[in-house]
Design a protein around this motif. Structure first.
Motif, PDB file in Angstrom:
ATOM      1  N   VAL A  28      -3.270   5.334  -7.041  1.00  0.00           N
ATOM      2  CA  VAL A  28      -2.979   4.234  -6.117  1.00  0.00           C
ATOM      3  C   VAL A  28      -1.989   4.692  -5.049  1.00  0.00           C
ATOM      4  CG1 VAL A  28      -1.885   1.951  -5.927  1.00  0.00           C
ATOM      5  CG2 VAL A  28      -3.539   2.396  -7.751  1.00  0.00           C
ATOM      6  N   VAL A  29      -0.929   5.382  -5.463  1.00  0.00           N
ATOM      7  CA  VAL A  29       0.073   5.877  -4.507  1.00  0.00           C
ATOM      8  C   VAL A  29      -0.572   6.873  -3.542  1.00  0.00           C
ATOM      9  CG1 VAL A  29       2.185   7.245  -4.279  1.00  0.00           C
ATOM     10  CG2 VAL A  29       2.041   5.447  -6.012  1.00  0.00           C
ATOM     11  N   TRP A  30      -1.351   7.785  -4.075  1.00  0.00           N
ATOM     12  CA  TRP A  30      -2.027   8.796  -3.261  1.00  0.00           C
ATOM     13  C   TRP A  30      -2.965   8.134  -2.245  1.00  0.00           C
ATOM     14  CZ3 TRP A  30      -6.784  11.773  -5.334  1.00  0.00           C
ATOM     15  CH2 TRP A  30      -7.216  12.705  -4.398  1.00  0.00           C
ATOM     16  N   SER A  31      -3.772   7.189  -2.701  1.00  0.00           N
ATOM     17  CA  SER A  31      -4.716   6.506  -1.812  1.00  0.00           C
ATOM     18  C   SER A  31      -3.983   5.739  -0.719  1.00  0.00           C
ATOM     19  CB  SER A  31      -5.610   5.566  -2.606  1.00  0.00           C
ATOM     20  OG  SER A  31      -6.357   6.279  -3.560  1.00  0.00           O
TER      21      SER A  31
ATOM     22  N   LEU B  30      -4.706  -4.842   5.352  1.00  0.00           N
ATOM     23  CA  LEU B  30      -5.216  -5.542   4.170  1.00  0.00           C
ATOM     24  C   LEU B  30      -5.510  -4.566   3.031  1.00  0.00           C
ATOM     25  CD1 LEU B  30      -7.503  -8.221   5.856  1.00  0.00           C
ATOM     26  CD2 LEU B  30      -5.320  -8.596   4.694  1.00  0.00           C
ATOM     27  N   LEU B  31      -5.962  -3.368   3.368  1.00  0.00           N
ATOM     28  CA  LEU B  31      -6.188  -2.351   2.342  1.00  0.00           C
ATOM     29  C   LEU B  31      -4.866  -1.937   1.696  1.00  0.00           C
ATOM     30  CD1 LEU B  31      -8.254  -0.621   0.875  1.00  0.00           C
ATOM     31  CD2 LEU B  31      -8.011   1.087   2.686  1.00  0.00           C
ATOM     32  N   LEU B  32      -3.810  -1.827   2.492  1.00  0.00           N
ATOM     33  CA  LEU B  32      -2.491  -1.505   1.926  1.00  0.00           C
ATOM     34  C   LEU B  32      -2.018  -2.618   0.987  1.00  0.00           C
ATOM     35  CD1 LEU B  32      -0.598   0.157   4.924  1.00  0.00           C
ATOM     36  CD2 LEU B  32      -1.481   1.260   2.854  1.00  0.00           C
ATOM     37  N   PHE B  33      -2.327  -3.866   1.313  1.00  0.00           N
ATOM     38  CA  PHE B  33      -1.984  -4.967   0.402  1.00  0.00           C
ATOM     39  C   PHE B  33      -2.716  -4.830  -0.932  1.00  0.00           C
ATOM     40  CE2 PHE B  33      -0.111  -7.538   3.855  1.00  0.00           C
ATOM     41  CZ  PHE B  33       0.989  -8.017   3.163  1.00  0.00           C
ATOM     42  N   ILE B  34      -3.962  -4.405  -0.884  1.00  0.00           N
ATOM     43  CA  ILE B  34      -4.706  -4.195  -2.127  1.00  0.00           C
ATOM     44  C   ILE B  34      -4.036  -3.100  -2.954  1.00  0.00           C
ATOM     45  CG2 ILE B  34      -6.897  -3.364  -3.090  1.00  0.00           C
ATOM     46  CD1 ILE B  34      -8.292  -4.807  -0.732  1.00  0.00           C
TER      47      ILE B  34
ATOM     48  N   ALA C 250      -8.934  -9.446  -5.997  1.00  0.00           N
ATOM     49  CA  ALA C 250     -10.290  -9.866  -5.617  1.00  0.00           C
ATOM     50  C   ALA C 250     -10.255 -10.753  -4.377  1.00  0.00           C
ATOM     51  CB  ALA C 250     -10.960 -10.584  -6.781  1.00  0.00           C
ATOM     52  N   ILE C 251      -9.304 -11.680  -4.322  1.00  0.00           N
ATOM     53  CA  ILE C 251      -9.180 -12.558  -3.147  1.00  0.00           C
ATOM     54  C   ILE C 251      -8.878 -11.733  -1.898  1.00  0.00           C
ATOM     55  CG2 ILE C 251      -7.744 -14.343  -2.057  1.00  0.00           C
ATOM     56  CD1 ILE C 251      -7.458 -15.608  -4.876  1.00  0.00           C
ATOM     57  N   THR C 252      -7.947 -10.787  -2.014  1.00  0.00           N
ATOM     58  CA  THR C 252      -7.590  -9.946  -0.876  1.00  0.00           C
ATOM     59  C   THR C 252      -8.778  -9.099  -0.426  1.00  0.00           C
ATOM     60  OG1 THR C 252      -5.309  -9.847  -1.676  1.00  0.00           O
ATOM     61  CG2 THR C 252      -5.947  -8.233  -0.011  1.00  0.00           C
ATOM     62  N   ALA C 253      -9.528  -8.545  -1.381  1.00  0.00           N
ATOM     63  CA  ALA C 253     -10.689  -7.717  -1.035  1.00  0.00           C
ATOM     64  C   ALA C 253     -11.769  -8.553  -0.340  1.00  0.00           C
ATOM     65  CB  ALA C 253     -11.245  -7.059  -2.288  1.00  0.00           C
TER      66      ALA C 253
END
Length: 137
Positions: free
Chosen positions: A33-36, A56-60, A86-89
């Motif tokens: 997760v940190v790497w991504s 938004l991807l960073l929020f996920i 799931a809501i954020t995605a």
């Protein structure tokens, strides 16, 4: 009596192996997760700007990291975090691709977001009435 002692040693070794696998797995997931998140952030720096899609991807990634951290601390899987992810995605998908989507897809995604939001409401109501340590974070 000897068989019982032998079984206890095997059971303890098995428990230790499961715990070790579990801990290593959490570290791998956390590091991924940190790497991504770092890769996405470095891409934003390279582009010189951040898009809504990137944010938004960073929020996920943030929610995934928080979920791993909470699981490390409490040994509980916070179901609410999975629903938030799931809501954020779905919101990210809807926000980014709405112009290219047919109306049916827009209504389906909006309905799914509404259902997930309702699920959060039900979980929160249930934990307030029945009590749970899941909501401590």
């Amino acid at each position: 009596m000897r068989e019982h002692e032998h079984f206890n040693k095997i059971e303890k070794a098995g428990d230790l192996m499961v715990e070790l696998f579990h801990t290593v797995g959490l570290f791998v997931i956390g590091a991924t997760v940190v790497w991504s998140g770092a890769v996405v952030y470095l891409d934003m720096i390279t582009q010189g700007h951040a898009t809504l899609k990137d944010i938004l991807l960073l929020f996920i990634y943030l929610e995934l990291g928080a979920m791993v951290g909470i699981y490390f601390k409490t040994r509980r899987m916070p179901v609410q975090f999975l629903i938030y992810i799931a809501i954020t995605a779905l919101t990210r998908l809807l926000t980014i691709d709405i112009k290219a989507m047919p109306n049916e897809t827009i209504f389906t995604l909006t309905g799914a977001i509404l259902m997930l939001t309702f699920a959060i409401l039900v979980l929160r109501y249930g934990t307030s009435k029945l009590g749970s340590k899941e909501n401590e974070f």
